[in-house]
Design a protein around this motif. Structure first.
Motif, PDB file in Angstrom:
ATOM      1  N   MET A  67      -5.273  -3.977  -5.844  1.00  0.00           N
ATOM      2  CA  MET A  67      -5.599  -2.628  -5.386  1.00  0.00           C
ATOM      3  C   MET A  67      -6.051  -1.766  -6.561  1.00  0.00           C
ATOM      4  SD  MET A  67      -4.979  -2.864  -2.133  1.00  0.00           S
ATOM      5  CE  MET A  67      -4.799  -1.187  -1.500  1.00  0.00           C
ATOM      6  N   THR A  68      -6.538  -0.567  -6.255  1.00  0.00           N
ATOM      7  CA  THR A  68      -7.042   0.321  -7.311  1.00  0.00           C
ATOM      8  C   THR A  68      -5.922   1.062  -8.033  1.00  0.00           C
ATOM      9  OG1 THR A  68      -7.357   2.055  -5.663  1.00  0.00           O
ATOM     10  CG2 THR A  68      -9.256   0.664  -6.168  1.00  0.00           C
ATOM     11  N   SER A  69      -4.718   1.121  -7.405  1.00  0.00           N
ATOM     12  CA  SER A  69      -3.570   1.779  -8.048  1.00  0.00           C
ATOM     13  C   SER A  69      -2.295   1.029  -7.684  1.00  0.00           C
ATOM     14  CB  SER A  69      -3.462   3.247  -7.613  1.00  0.00           C
ATOM     15  OG  SER A  69      -3.190   3.341  -6.226  1.00  0.00           O
ATOM     16  N   GLN A  70      -1.182   1.477  -8.224  1.00  0.00           N
ATOM     17  CA  GLN A  70       0.095   0.797  -8.008  1.00  0.00           C
ATOM     18  C   GLN A  70       0.505   0.849  -6.535  1.00  0.00           C
ATOM     19  OE1 GLN A  70       2.742   2.826 -10.734  1.00  0.00           O
ATOM     20  NE2 GLN A  70       2.363   1.356 -12.361  1.00  0.00           N
ATOM     21  N   CYS A  71       1.094  -0.256  -6.069  1.00  0.00           N
ATOM     22  CA  CYS A  71       1.616  -0.334  -4.698  1.00  0.00           C
ATOM     23  C   CYS A  71       3.090   0.049  -4.744  1.00  0.00           C
ATOM     24  CB  CYS A  71       1.458  -1.745  -4.149  1.00  0.00           C
ATOM     25  SG  CYS A  71      -0.228  -2.385  -4.238  1.00  0.00           S
ATOM     26  N   SER A  72       3.478   1.080  -4.010  1.00  0.00           N
ATOM     27  CA  SER A  72       4.835   1.615  -4.121  1.00  0.00           C
ATOM     28  C   SER A  72       5.783   1.140  -3.021  1.00  0.00           C
ATOM     29  CB  SER A  72       4.787   3.146  -4.127  1.00  0.00           C
ATOM     30  OG  SER A  72       4.113   3.621  -2.973  1.00  0.00           O
ATOM     31  N   CYS A  73       5.247   0.803  -1.833  1.00  0.00           N
ATOM     32  CA  CYS A  73       6.098   0.387  -0.718  1.00  0.00           C
ATOM     33  C   CYS A  73       5.220  -0.260   0.343  1.00  0.00           C
ATOM     34  CB  CYS A  73       6.854   1.581  -0.127  1.00  0.00           C
ATOM     35  SG  CYS A  73       5.772   2.922   0.441  1.00  0.00           S
ATOM     36  N   MET A  74       5.858  -0.859   1.348  1.00  0.00           N
ATOM     37  CA  MET A  74       5.076  -1.447   2.430  1.00  0.00           C
ATOM     38  C   MET A  74       5.923  -1.625   3.682  1.00  0.00           C
ATOM     39  SD  MET A  74       4.740  -5.525   2.120  1.00  0.00           S
ATOM     40  CE  MET A  74       6.068  -6.558   1.486  1.00  0.00           C
ATOM     41  N   MET A  87       0.691   3.709  -1.433  1.00  0.00           N
ATOM     42  CA  MET A  87       0.119   3.674  -2.780  1.00  0.00           C
ATOM     43  C   MET A  87       0.659   4.802  -3.652  1.00  0.00           C
ATOM     44  SD  MET A  87      -1.767   1.063  -2.244  1.00  0.00           S
ATOM     45  CE  MET A  87      -2.635   1.027  -3.807  1.00  0.00           C
ATOM     46  N   ASP A  88       0.498   4.629  -4.935  1.00  0.00           N
ATOM     47  CA  ASP A  88       0.892   5.632  -5.912  1.00  0.00           C
ATOM     48  C   ASP A  88       0.069   6.909  -5.772  1.00  0.00           C
ATOM     49  OD1 ASP A  88       2.745   5.970  -8.111  1.00  0.00           O
ATOM     50  OD2 ASP A  88       1.005   6.114  -9.419  1.00  0.00           O
ATOM     51  N   THR A  89      -1.119   6.798  -5.189  1.00  0.00           N
ATOM     52  CA  THR A  89      -2.027   7.937  -5.051  1.00  0.00           C
ATOM     53  C   THR A  89      -1.696   8.807  -3.846  1.00  0.00           C
ATOM     54  OG1 THR A  89      -3.513   6.547  -3.748  1.00  0.00           O
ATOM     55  CG2 THR A  89      -3.920   6.672  -6.124  1.00  0.00           C
ATOM     56  N   GLY A  90      -0.820   8.325  -2.942  1.00  0.00           N
ATOM     57  CA  GLY A  90      -0.491   9.068  -1.733  1.00  0.00           C
ATOM     58  C   GLY A  90      -1.147   8.525  -0.485  1.00  0.00           C
ATOM     59  N   SER A  91      -2.068   7.591  -0.630  1.00  0.00           N
ATOM     60  CA  SER A  91      -2.727   7.010   0.538  1.00  0.00           C
ATOM     61  C   SER A  91      -1.958   5.782   1.028  1.00  0.00           C
ATOM     62  CB  SER A  91      -4.176   6.631   0.212  1.00  0.00           C
ATOM     63  OG  SER A  91      -4.203   5.644  -0.812  1.00  0.00           O
ATOM     64  N   ILE A  92      -2.205   5.410   2.287  1.00  0.00           N
ATOM     65  CA  ILE A  92      -1.624   4.204   2.881  1.00  0.00           C
ATOM     66  C   ILE A  92      -2.776   3.320   3.333  1.00  0.00           C
ATOM     67  CG2 ILE A  92      -0.188   3.262   4.733  1.00  0.00           C
ATOM     68  CD1 ILE A  92       1.259   6.003   4.788  1.00  0.00           C
TER      69      ILE A  92
END
Length: 400
Positions: A67-74, A87-92
């Motif tokens: 992905m383009t940024s860190q994956c924080s949860c799923m 995502m770390d950016t706030g998007s899902i």
């Protein structure tokens, strides 16, 4: 990639089945794929990976996506094979996995938060995608249209989220130690109640829809069982960890709670026992056993010409006592005290060996756990640690 562990016969202990390695950073979340010898992982190294067990016994990635940024949860739904990644950016970002788990197709992207997504939860029955972020917002989207349905501002950023399909209640645990219950409608929500029993932040929530009980874990090392359905306001505290509680899973078929902590501890709690609430601590200016004044009680100290003593509390009866009258220690498992705690001398005499019988078993995963997932259909447990390793455990020797 992954090492197969030759299990050794050990009575009543989790059996280590496999290790999955080769990560460049900590695995934020990982789940066992039901009915498949497989694991899905999302990591701080920006990768989404699907691991399938080969004939050699080792796990190899059938999907490796960066992905383009860190994956924080799923959140993964096995019925639809829908994978929702915060995502770390706030998007899902949502993906659909193929039936053979060898391909992953992008499906949708939600601009859900202004900060790192902390929890994401897909509810198939409602076609809702629930999420929380470090922007202190709880949101829910329609997974069919991709439209945001509603949002709720929380007291602090959320680290625990559960949902009850029957009543449409969302349970939200945050960094202030508070749990909020929200009633969700299609495009609105209402505050039902809030409650707080932890001195630290809520780190994990687990909902049992059958018994209608909510479990909360905290950085204060404790777990609280909240009886939501009983309508009696019962809250049972359980002390069995020495560090921050990192994960909670409930095995409803055996009525056992599985908890893990950041020091690698895994605790299996027998919930098929009648537990007792811990008493409220009583206030007093003098020891409620020997009547010696406590050190702030200047008048009684002067009148009786006695030195003031430090105040303690008996964990069994809640009375305010001095150190001399509470010199003993004991476990009280049915009150949740699996470790020895201070009790007054008279309570110590009343506690029998039967009362001290443990209601939990303790195990060491030998890595600092950051996330845990239990799959009841296989009886397997997954733990991921700060050592960048996923471990798979056979829990049938202890969860049965």
């Amino acid at each position: 990639m992954a090492a197969e562990i030759q299990p050794q016969a050990q009575a009543r202990k989790p059996c280590l089945l496999s290790k999955i390695e080769a990560f460049q950073d900590v695995v934020s979340t990982a789940v066992i794929i039901p009915k498949e010898d497989g694991v899905i992982s999302v990591s701080e190294d920006r990768t989404i990976r699907v691991w399938l067990k080969r004939d050699s016994g080792q796990y190899w990635p059938s999907v490796y996506h960066t992905m383009t940024s860190q994956c924080s949860c799923m959140s993964f739904n096995p019925e639809t094979r829908r994978l929702s990644v915060g995502m770390d950016t706030g998007s899902i970002c949502e993906f659909i996995l193929s039936e053979d788990y060898n391909k992953m197709t992008p499906a949708n992207t939600y601009q859900a938060h202004q900060g790192r997504v902390t929890v994401v939860l897909f509810v198939l029955e409602m076609e809702w995608l629930l999420s929380t972020g470090q922007d202190k917002n709880f949101t829910w989207h329609c997974s069919e249209s991709g439209q945001q349905l509603g949002t709720y501002r929380t007291a602090a950023w959320v680290s625990g989220l559960q949902f009850d399909v029957e009543t449409r209640h969302a349970f939200v645990g945050d960094q202030s130690g508070q749990v909020t219950i929200l009633k969700l409608e299609q495009d609105s929500c209402s505050l039902v109640t809030t409650f707080k029993g932890h001195t630290g932040n809520v780190t994990a929530l687990c909902w049992d829809p059958v018994q209608r009980v909510l479990f909360s874990g905290s950085s204060d090392h404790s777990i609280i069982m909240w009886d939501i359905g009983g309508r009696k306001g019962t809250a049972i505290e359980m002390q069995g960890h020495n560090e921050k509680v990192q994960g909670l899973c409930y095995a409803s078929h055996t009525r056992q709670l599985i908890s893990c902590s950041s020091d690698g501890g895994i605790v299996i709690w027998n919930m098929d026992v009648t537990r007792q609430e811990t008493p409220e601590w009583l206030d007093s200016d003098s020891c409620q056993k020997c009547e010696q004044p406590f050190f702030w009680n200047f008048k009684q100290m002067w009148d009786s010409k006695k030195i003031g003593l430090r105040q303690h509390h008996c964990r069994k009866c809640g009375q305010a006592v001095c150190g001399k009258c509470s010199s003993k220690r004991s476990t009280i498992p049915l009150m949740g005290f699996e470790f020895e705690v201070r009790v007054c001398d008279s309570c110590h005499e009343s506690i029998t060996d039967e009362d001290r019988a443990p209601t939990a078993t303790f195990h060491d995963s030998k890595h600092s756990i950051v996330y845990m997932h239990y799959e009841p259909t296989t009886g397997n447990l997954l733990t991921s640690g700060t050592d960048k390793v996923i471990k798979l455990w056979d829990m049938t020797p202890v969860v049965s």
